[in-house]
Design a protein around this motif. Structure first.
Motif, PDB file in Angstrom:
ATOM      1  N   ASN A   1      -7.848 -30.168  -3.998  1.00  0.00           N
ATOM      2  CA  ASN A   1      -7.904 -30.136  -2.540  1.00  0.00           C
ATOM      3  C   ASN A   1      -6.930 -29.155  -1.882  1.00  0.00           C
ATOM      4  O   ASN A   1      -6.981 -28.976  -0.665  1.00  0.00           O
ATOM      5  N   THR A   2      -6.041 -28.556  -2.673  1.00  0.00           N
ATOM      6  CA  THR A   2      -5.079 -27.626  -2.036  1.00  0.00           C
ATOM      7  C   THR A   2      -5.245 -26.186  -2.503  1.00  0.00           C
ATOM      8  O   THR A   2      -4.784 -25.271  -1.822  1.00  0.00           O
ATOM      9  N   LYS A   3      -5.872 -25.990  -3.638  1.00  0.00           N
ATOM     10  CA  LYS A   3      -5.971 -24.630  -4.197  1.00  0.00           C
ATOM     11  C   LYS A   3      -6.659 -23.687  -3.200  1.00  0.00           C
ATOM     12  O   LYS A   3      -7.764 -23.976  -2.727  1.00  0.00           O
ATOM     13  N   GLY A   4      -5.982 -22.611  -2.871  1.00  0.00           N
ATOM     14  CA  GLY A   4      -6.544 -21.619  -1.945  1.00  0.00           C
ATOM     15  C   GLY A   4      -6.552 -22.063  -0.495  1.00  0.00           C
ATOM     16  O   GLY A   4      -7.055 -21.352   0.375  1.00  0.00           O
ATOM     17  N   ARG A   5      -6.006 -23.229  -0.190  1.00  0.00           N
ATOM     18  CA  ARG A   5      -6.038 -23.735   1.185  1.00  0.00           C
ATOM     19  C   ARG A   5      -4.642 -23.864   1.791  1.00  0.00           C
ATOM     20  O   ARG A   5      -4.526 -24.216   2.970  1.00  0.00           O
ATOM     21  N   CYS A   6      -3.601 -23.689   0.992  1.00  0.00           N
ATOM     22  CA  CYS A   6      -2.248 -24.028   1.459  1.00  0.00           C
ATOM     23  C   CYS A   6      -1.300 -22.844   1.332  1.00  0.00           C
ATOM     24  O   CYS A   6      -1.456 -22.013   0.444  1.00  0.00           O
ATOM     25  N   LYS A   7      -0.290 -22.842   2.165  1.00  0.00           N
ATOM     26  CA  LYS A   7       0.729 -21.792   2.100  1.00  0.00           C
ATOM     27  C   LYS A   7       1.558 -21.942   0.819  1.00  0.00           C
ATOM     28  O   LYS A   7       1.940 -20.965   0.198  1.00  0.00           O
ATOM     29  N   TYR A   8       1.866 -23.161   0.443  1.00  0.00           N
ATOM     30  CA  TYR A   8       2.679 -23.402  -0.759  1.00  0.00           C
ATOM     31  C   TYR A   8       1.913 -24.307  -1.722  1.00  0.00           C
ATOM     32  O   TYR A   8       1.294 -25.283  -1.297  1.00  0.00           O
ATOM     33  N   THR A   9       2.009 -23.983  -3.013  1.00  0.00           N
ATOM     34  CA  THR A   9       1.362 -24.830  -4.020  1.00  0.00           C
ATOM     35  C   THR A   9       2.232 -26.066  -4.249  1.00  0.00           C
ATOM     36  O   THR A   9       3.413 -25.938  -4.595  1.00  0.00           O
ATOM     37  N   PRO A  10       1.684 -27.250  -4.045  1.00  0.00           N
ATOM     38  CA  PRO A  10       2.498 -28.455  -4.250  1.00  0.00           C
ATOM     39  C   PRO A  10       2.879 -28.652  -5.714  1.00  0.00           C
ATOM     40  O   PRO A  10       2.114 -28.289  -6.615  1.00  0.00           O
ATOM     41  N   LEU A  11       4.070 -29.203  -5.919  1.00  0.00           N
ATOM     42  CA  LEU A  11       4.544 -29.478  -7.272  1.00  0.00           C
ATOM     43  C   LEU A  11       4.359 -30.972  -7.547  1.00  0.00           C
ATOM     44  O   LEU A  11       4.840 -31.811  -6.778  1.00  0.00           O
ATOM     45  N   VAL A  12       3.650 -31.271  -8.624  1.00  0.00           N
ATOM     46  CA  VAL A  12       3.455 -32.682  -9.014  1.00  0.00           C
ATOM     47  C   VAL A  12       4.394 -32.971 -10.176  1.00  0.00           C
ATOM     48  O   VAL A  12       4.361 -32.278 -11.195  1.00  0.00           O
ATOM     49  N   THR A  13       5.238 -33.972 -10.021  1.00  0.00           N
ATOM     50  CA  THR A  13       6.213 -34.235 -11.079  1.00  0.00           C
ATOM     51  C   THR A  13       6.603 -35.717 -11.123  1.00  0.00           C
ATOM     52  O   THR A  13       6.458 -36.439 -10.134  1.00  0.00           O
ATOM     53  N   GLU A  14       7.112 -36.104 -12.294  1.00  0.00           N
ATOM     54  CA  GLU A  14       7.501 -37.505 -12.493  1.00  0.00           C
ATOM     55  C   GLU A  14       8.775 -37.838 -11.708  1.00  0.00           C
ATOM     56  O   GLU A  14       9.726 -37.075 -11.728  1.00  0.00           O
ATOM     57  N   LEU A  15       8.741 -38.954 -11.022  1.00  0.00           N
ATOM     58  CA  LEU A  15       9.978 -39.520 -10.483  1.00  0.00           C
ATOM     59  C   LEU A  15       9.838 -41.032 -10.601  1.00  0.00           C
ATOM     60  O   LEU A  15       9.044 -41.649  -9.882  1.00  0.00           O
ATOM     61  N   ILE A  16      10.588 -41.591 -11.545  1.00  0.00           N
ATOM     62  CA  ILE A  16      10.621 -43.051 -11.689  1.00  0.00           C
ATOM     63  C   ILE A  16      11.803 -43.525 -10.863  1.00  0.00           C
ATOM     64  O   ILE A  16      12.934 -43.039 -11.052  1.00  0.00           O
ATOM     65  N   TRP A  17      11.550 -44.405  -9.912  1.00  0.00           N
ATOM     66  CA  TRP A  17      12.578 -44.782  -8.938  1.00  0.00           C
ATOM     67  C   TRP A  17      13.879 -45.166  -9.648  1.00  0.00           C
ATOM     68  O   TRP A  17      13.878 -45.962 -10.601  1.00  0.00           O
ATOM     69  N   GLY A  18      14.946 -44.576  -9.181  1.00  0.00           N
ATOM     70  CA  GLY A  18      16.276 -44.912  -9.680  1.00  0.00           C
ATOM     71  C   GLY A  18      16.655 -44.269 -11.000  1.00  0.00           C
ATOM     72  O   GLY A  18      17.779 -44.417 -11.454  1.00  0.00           O
ATOM     73  N   GLN A  19      15.752 -43.552 -11.615  1.00  0.00           N
ATOM     74  CA  GLN A  19      16.064 -43.012 -12.948  1.00  0.00           C
ATOM     75  C   GLN A  19      16.333 -41.501 -12.910  1.00  0.00           C
ATOM     76  O   GLN A  19      15.533 -40.746 -12.352  1.00  0.00           O
ATOM     77  N   GLU A  20      17.433 -41.101 -13.517  1.00  0.00           N
ATOM     78  CA  GLU A  20      17.784 -39.687 -13.740  1.00  0.00           C
ATOM     79  C   GLU A  20      17.690 -38.839 -12.471  1.00  0.00           C
ATOM     80  O   GLU A  20      17.315 -37.657 -12.536  1.00  0.00           O
ATOM     81  N   LEU A  21      18.022 -39.431 -11.336  1.00  0.00           N
ATOM     82  CA  LEU A  21      17.836 -38.681 -10.089  1.00  0.00           C
ATOM     83  C   LEU A  21      18.761 -37.468 -10.009  1.00  0.00           C
ATOM     84  O   LEU A  21      18.329 -36.376  -9.637  1.00  0.00           O
ATOM     85  N   ASP A  22      20.031 -37.689 -10.388  1.00  0.00           N
ATOM     86  CA  ASP A  22      20.964 -36.560 -10.250  1.00  0.00           C
ATOM     87  C   ASP A  22      20.692 -35.464 -11.274  1.00  0.00           C
ATOM     88  O   ASP A  22      21.022 -34.309 -11.045  1.00  0.00           O
ATOM     89  N   GLN A  23      20.061 -35.814 -12.394  1.00  0.00           N
ATOM     90  CA  GLN A  23      19.716 -34.762 -13.371  1.00  0.00           C
ATOM     91  C   GLN A  23      18.453 -34.010 -12.942  1.00  0.00           C
ATOM     92  O   GLN A  23      18.371 -32.796 -13.017  1.00  0.00           O
ATOM     93  N   ARG A  24      17.466 -34.756 -12.471  1.00  0.00           N
ATOM     94  CA  ARG A  24      16.172 -34.123 -12.174  1.00  0.00           C
ATOM     95  C   ARG A  24      16.119 -33.534 -10.761  1.00  0.00           C
ATOM     96  O   ARG A  24      15.364 -32.603 -10.504  1.00  0.00           O
ATOM     97  N   PHE A  25      16.891 -34.119  -9.853  1.00  0.00           N
ATOM     98  CA  PHE A  25      16.867 -33.648  -8.455  1.00  0.00           C
ATOM     99  C   PHE A  25      18.310 -33.471  -7.953  1.00  0.00           C
ATOM    100  O   PHE A  25      18.753 -34.199  -7.063  1.00  0.00           O
ATOM    101  N   PRO A  26      19.058 -32.500  -8.554  1.00  0.00           N
ATOM    102  CA  PRO A  26      20.457 -32.352  -8.131  1.00  0.00           C
ATOM    103  C   PRO A  26      20.554 -32.065  -6.629  1.00  0.00           C
ATOM    104  O   PRO A  26      19.783 -31.262  -6.096  1.00  0.00           O
TER     105      PRO A  26
ATOM    106  N   VAL B   1      -1.450 -38.082   0.929  1.00  0.00           N
ATOM    107  CA  VAL B   1      -0.336 -37.669   1.794  1.00  0.00           C
ATOM    108  C   VAL B   1       0.201 -36.307   1.350  1.00  0.00           C
ATOM    109  O   VAL B   1       0.478 -35.426   2.175  1.00  0.00           O
ATOM    110  N   THR B   2       0.317 -36.110   0.053  1.00  0.00           N
ATOM    111  CA  THR B   2       0.751 -34.811  -0.475  1.00  0.00           C
ATOM    112  C   THR B   2      -0.220 -33.720  -0.044  1.00  0.00           C
ATOM    113  O   THR B   2       0.183 -32.634   0.388  1.00  0.00           O
ATOM    114  N   ILE B   3      -1.510 -33.990  -0.153  1.00  0.00           N
ATOM    115  CA  ILE B   3      -2.527 -32.985   0.179  1.00  0.00           C
ATOM    116  C   ILE B   3      -2.454 -32.627   1.665  1.00  0.00           C
ATOM    117  O   ILE B   3      -2.399 -31.449   2.033  1.00  0.00           O
ATOM    118  N   VAL B   4      -2.414 -33.649   2.512  1.00  0.00           N
ATOM    119  CA  VAL B   4      -2.402 -33.380   3.963  1.00  0.00           C
ATOM    120  C   VAL B   4      -1.110 -32.655   4.355  1.00  0.00           C
ATOM    121  O   VAL B   4      -1.134 -31.687   5.116  1.00  0.00           O
TER     122      VAL B   4
END
Ligand SMILES: C[S@@+](CC[C@H](N)C(=O)[O-])C[C@H]1O[C@@H](n2cnc3c(N)ncnc32)[C@H](O)[C@@H]1O
Length: 256
Positions: A137-162, A107-110
């Motif tokens: 699958n995205t290198k050289g094919r996309c307008k924006y480089t996707p960011l892959v990062t940790e998100l554990i549901w419910g944890q540190e959301l306001d710190q990591r994703f203000p 889904v991220t790739i598409v």
């Protein structure tokens, strides 16, 4: 943190064999169109690959069968098919998108191929494989480089994703609801990330009771619209938005 291994999940590799046996003609036609996106790439050697075609491009996904997050689930294909075929209404170009429980990353790739700025998230254990597939699958094919990062549901959301700096137009999720013990944390994550103009596009496979009761609880916080119902795959695709946002807000947001 341990990856949740739901006991009630069946093998996704066998699941689509039953597709098209039942359900309406529309369901059968749509289900087979979605499943036809998969092909078997001629990759030899010890590595296992799955091939998909979306956005006119071949996408090769590496799975590793020891983790649920390292296997591609059919809900992801349903969501990708929808995004590709509904670009007039859900145009991802230049949109801020976050995917929850991205797994192997289809889904991220598409979404990235369709022009979105994607933040692809999952548990720490699966990020290596996710990053590998996304880059491949995205290198050289996309307008924006996707960011892959940790998100554990419910944890540190306001710190990591203000909220002030992390505003998402879309939250995407495929097959994140099943019999795992973090359903409340998942709900909290949807609630936290979904702001006034955010739309959630969420594909889920119905297996047992937890899915139905999650949908009921979800309805208490969000408006829910059913976009696809595929009984032959037991998958539904929903669009959701905050109860305090209006459709006009979302239409305005989609213009920008
Ligand atoms: C059934 S898999 C679906 C993967 C992918 N979305 C797909 O459809 O192929 C569920 C995903 O949720 C992730 N997950 C499970 N529990 C999680 C948690 N507490 N926090 C973040 N991600 C979680 C798993 O690692 C896995 O990638």
């Amino acid at each position: 943190m341990e990856t949740q291994q739901p006991k009630t999940m069946d093998d996704p590799k066998n699941r689509h064999k039953d597709a098209c046996k039942a359900g309406s003609a529309v369901d059968a036609e749509l289900a087979s169109a979605i499943m036809a996106r998969q092909f078997h790439p001629p990759v030899t050697g010890p590595e296992v690959w799955e091939g998909y075609v979306f956005s006119g491009l071949e996408i090769l996904i590496k799975e590793s069968t020891d983790l649920y997050g390292a296997v591609l689930w059919p809900s992801a294909m349903v969501l990708c098919h929808f995004l590709e075929n509904n670009q007039d209404k859900y145009n991802l170009l230049d949109k801020n998108v976050i995917e929850l429980g991205a797994g192997t990353g289809l889904v991220t790739i598409v979404s990235s191929l369709l022009g979105a700025k994607v933040t692809s998230t999952d548990l720490p254990d699966v990020l290596g494989n996710l990053q590998y597939n996304v880059t491949r699958n995205t290198k050289g094919r996309c307008k924006y480089t996707p960011l892959v990062t940790e998100l554990i549901w419910g944890q540190e959301l306001d710190q990591r994703f203000p909220c002030a700096t992390h505003r998402f137009d879309y939250i995407l999720a495929a097959d994140v609801v099943y019999a795992h013990p973090y359903l409340q944390e998942l709900m909290d994550t949807f609630e936290y990330l979904c702001q006034e103009n955010t739309q959630i596009l969420w594909a889920m496979r119905f297996r047992l009771d937890p899915e139905n009761s999650f949908v009921d609880r979800f309805r208490q916080c969000f408006h829910l619209e059913e976009l696809y119902d595929l009984p032959s795959l037991s998958i539904k695709l929903y669009r959701a938005w905050r109860r305090d946002s209006t459709t006009k807000d979302l239409r305005e947001a989609a213009k920008h």
